[in-house]
Design an enzyme around this catalytic site. Sequence first.
Site, PDB file in Angstrom:
ATOM      1  CG  HIS A 159      -7.670  -2.134  -3.697  1.00 35.57           C
ATOM      2  ND1 HIS A 159      -7.472  -3.300  -2.993  1.00 35.57           N
ATOM      3  CD2 HIS A 159      -8.900  -2.222  -4.264  1.00 35.57           C
ATOM      4  CE1 HIS A 159      -8.543  -4.065  -3.137  1.00 35.57           C
ATOM      5  NE2 HIS A 159      -9.419  -3.440  -3.893  1.00 35.57           N
ATOM      6  CG  ASP A 211     -14.952   1.484  -7.842  1.00 40.11           C
ATOM      7  OD1 ASP A 211     -15.805   0.847  -8.464  1.00 40.11           O
ATOM      8  OD2 ASP A 211     -14.639   1.255  -6.665  1.00 40.11           O
TER       9      ASP A 211
HETATM   10  N1  COA Z   1      -6.192   9.794  -2.297  1.00 45.44           N
HETATM   11  C1  COA Z   1      -5.315  10.363  -1.451  1.00 45.44           C
HETATM   12  N2  COA Z   1      -4.742   9.742  -0.408  1.00 45.44           N
HETATM   13  C2  COA Z   1      -5.098   8.465  -0.193  1.00 45.44           C
HETATM   14  C3  COA Z   1      -6.002   7.800  -1.026  1.00 45.44           C
HETATM   15  C4  COA Z   1      -6.553   8.514  -2.102  1.00 45.44           C
HETATM   16  N3  COA Z   1      -7.438   7.947  -2.922  1.00 45.44           N
HETATM   17  N4  COA Z   1      -6.154   6.537  -0.576  1.00 45.44           N
HETATM   18  C5  COA Z   1      -5.390   6.432   0.504  1.00 45.44           C
HETATM   19  N5  COA Z   1      -4.745   7.572   0.738  1.00 45.44           N
HETATM   20  C6  COA Z   1      -3.814   7.854   1.830  1.00 45.44           C
HETATM   21  C7  COA Z   1      -4.555   8.226   3.092  1.00 45.44           C
HETATM   22  O1  COA Z   1      -4.832   9.603   3.156  1.00 45.44           O
HETATM   23  C8  COA Z   1      -3.578   7.802   4.157  1.00 45.44           C
HETATM   24  O2  COA Z   1      -2.546   8.765   4.226  1.00 45.44           O
HETATM   25  P1  COA Z   1      -1.875   9.161   5.621  1.00 45.44           P
HETATM   26  O3  COA Z   1      -0.989   7.999   5.970  1.00 45.44           O
HETATM   27  O4  COA Z   1      -1.128  10.403   5.295  1.00 45.44           O
HETATM   28  O5  COA Z   1      -2.986   9.351   6.609  1.00 45.44           O
HETATM   29  C9  COA Z   1      -2.972   6.534   3.562  1.00 45.44           C
HETATM   30  O6  COA Z   1      -3.132   6.647   2.143  1.00 45.44           O
HETATM   31  C10 COA Z   1      -3.625   5.246   4.033  1.00 45.44           C
HETATM   32  O7  COA Z   1      -5.039   5.390   3.932  1.00 45.44           O
HETATM   33  P2  COA Z   1      -6.059   4.366   4.571  1.00 45.44           P
HETATM   34  O8  COA Z   1      -7.428   4.938   4.469  1.00 45.44           O
HETATM   35  O9  COA Z   1      -5.595   3.907   5.911  1.00 45.44           O
HETATM   36  O10 COA Z   1      -5.842   3.139   3.584  1.00 45.44           O
HETATM   37  P3  COA Z   1      -6.884   2.014   3.285  1.00 45.44           P
HETATM   38  O11 COA Z   1      -6.159   0.775   2.956  1.00 45.44           O
HETATM   39  O12 COA Z   1      -7.889   1.909   4.372  1.00 45.44           O
HETATM   40  O13 COA Z   1      -7.583   2.661   2.007  1.00 45.44           O
HETATM   41  C11 COA Z   1      -9.212   2.935   0.362  1.00 45.44           C
HETATM   42  C12 COA Z   1      -8.214   1.983   1.014  1.00 45.44           C
HETATM   43  C13 COA Z   1      -9.739   2.256  -0.891  1.00 45.44           C
HETATM   44  C14 COA Z   1     -10.357   3.160   1.347  1.00 45.44           C
HETATM   45  C15 COA Z   1      -8.522   4.277   0.011  1.00 45.44           C
HETATM   46  O14 COA Z   1      -7.442   4.074  -0.844  1.00 45.44           O
HETATM   47  C16 COA Z   1      -9.484   5.288  -0.575  1.00 45.44           C
HETATM   48  O15 COA Z   1     -10.191   5.984   0.167  1.00 45.44           O
HETATM   49  N6  COA Z   1      -9.568   5.392  -1.939  1.00 45.44           N
HETATM   50  C17 COA Z   1     -10.507   6.282  -2.569  1.00 45.44           C
HETATM   51  C18 COA Z   1     -11.872   5.635  -2.599  1.00 45.44           C
HETATM   52  C19 COA Z   1     -11.956   4.511  -3.600  1.00 45.44           C
HETATM   53  O16 COA Z   1     -11.544   4.640  -4.739  1.00 45.44           O
HETATM   54  N7  COA Z   1     -12.546   3.385  -3.164  1.00 45.44           N
HETATM   55  C20 COA Z   1     -12.747   2.241  -4.017  1.00 45.44           C
HETATM   56  C21 COA Z   1     -11.821   1.132  -3.622  1.00 45.44           C
HETATM   57  S1  COA Z   1     -11.902  -0.209  -4.781  1.00 45.44           S
END
Ligand code: COA
Length: 383
Positions: free
Chosen positions: A262, A320
Site C-alpha cells: 500500500h 483488497d
Molecule cells: N508484490 C511484490 N512486490 C511489491 C508489491 C507486491 N504486491 N508491492 C510493491 N512491491 C515492491 C515493488 O516491486 C518495488 O520493489 P523494488 O524496490 O524492488 O522495485 C517496491 O515494492 C515499491 O513499489 P512501488 O510500486 O514503488 O510502491 P507503491 O507505493 O507505488 O505501491 C501499490 C503501492 C499498491 C501500487 C503496490 O503495493 C502494488 O502494486 N500492490 C499490488 C496491487 C494492489 O493490491 N493494489 C491495491 C492497493 S489498495
Amino acid sequence: MPAVTNRGLENVVVAESKKSKVEGLEGRLSYSGFPIEDLAGHATFEEVIWLLWEGELPTRGELAIITSALAAEREIPDAVHGVLRALPADTHPMTALRTGVSALGAFDPDAELAPDDEAARRRALLRIVARIPTITAVFERVRKDKSPIPPRDDLGHSANMLFMLNGTEAGPAAVRALDTYLVLLADHGFNASTFSARVTAATKSDPYSAITSAIGTLKGPLHGGANERVMEMLESIGSVDAAEAWVLDKIEKKERIMGIGHRVYKTTDPRAAILRRMSEAQAEESGDRLYHDIALAVADTAVDFFAKNRPELMLYPNVDFYSAAVLHAAGVPSDQFTPLFAVSRVAGWTAHLLEQYADNRLIRPRAEYTGPTNRPFVSIDAR
Ligand code: COA
C-alpha cells in the site's frame, strides 16, 4: 523549474480535507474522527454517507431523511437501461458502470448547474450515490440475459442492492455483511480515484464527469481492480498446499502479489484486519474454507518473505486482499468486485466533491521536461 520530481506524488499534500484520516505507520483509519473499527458493523452505510457528507453522525431524523432521499432516487432512465443493454455481454462491469454513469449525466438537469449551485450539486451527487447500485445490478442482470429487477424504496441501500441482483430479499446476515463492506471502503483520504474525481471537479466540470473519472481510475489493478485479481490468484493457486510455492515463484519472477502492499500503510491495513475476521466467520459458518485458507497461506508466505528479505518495503495485505474471499463467499461474481467497491467509494467521492467545489482551486502540477531542446525545424521535404 520545479524543485522536486516526485514520481507518483508520494507524501505530497495537495489539499485539506475533513473526510477521513489515514495513518499509515500506525495502521489507523477514521472518518471525521470516528475509528473505522467503531463504524464497521455498528453504523449503517447510510449513516456513513451522512457522516462523510456532513461531518457528524446523523440523528434518527436525519438518518430517515437520507435513507428516504436515496430510496426515492434509485430508478435510472429507460434510455440508460438501453445503453446498458446495448453493450456486449462480455463488457467488463467497470466499463459498463463508467459508461452508465456517464450516460446518466445527460439526463440530470442539475448536472451542468452543479459546479456553481450548491443545491443542484447536492441533488446530483445524491442521485449518483443512489443510482450506482442500480446501474451495477441492471448490467449484471442484462449481461446474463435476465430482466432487470426494479429497485425497492422500502429496503435499505444494501438490502436493495442484493434484491436488485437476486430478485429475492436477502437474509439479515448477508445484508449486514454487504453493509459492513460498504462502510469499510467508503473513504480513504486522497486515494487515486478520489484524487481523479477532485482533479476533474477542480476544473469546474460537472459531478458526472468527476465520478466517471473516478470510476475509470478505480478500475485499474493497482487500485480497486486488485480485488478481482486477488480472486484470480486464489483460484489459480487452487489449494492451500500450493500457496507457498506459488507466491515464492511470483516473487522470484519479480511479479506483484495482488492485494499486498500500500502506498500509505506500512503496517497492516486496518480494513484488511476487519475483512480477515469477516472472511473467517463466513468460512466457519459455511464450512467452505478453501479460499479463506489459501488467502491466509498467501499472506503468511508473502509477509514472511518480505519481512526477512526486503524489510524496507513493509509489505502487508491491503483492503483488497481479504475482500476477495469475503465477496466470493457472499456469491458476488469476481468481475463485480470492483463495481461493488465503487458502490461504496462513491460515498467518499461525493463527499470530497462537496469539499472541492466549496473551496476550489485548479489542480495542475508540473512535469519536468527532459526531452531535447532548441532543435532547428526541418521541413518535411528535407527529412
Ligand atoms: N508484490 C511484490 N512486490 C511489491 C508489491 C507486491 N504486491 N508491492 C510493491 N512491491 C515492491 C515493488 O516491486 C518495488 O520493489 P523494488 O524496490 O524492488 O522495485 C517496491 O515494492 C515499491 O513499489 P512501488 O510500486 O514503488 O510502491 P507503491 O507505493 O507505488 O505501491 C501499490 C503501492 C499498491 C501500487 C503496490 O503495493 C502494488 O502494486 N500492490 C499490488 C496491487 C494492489 O493490491 N493494489 C491495491 C492497493 S489498495
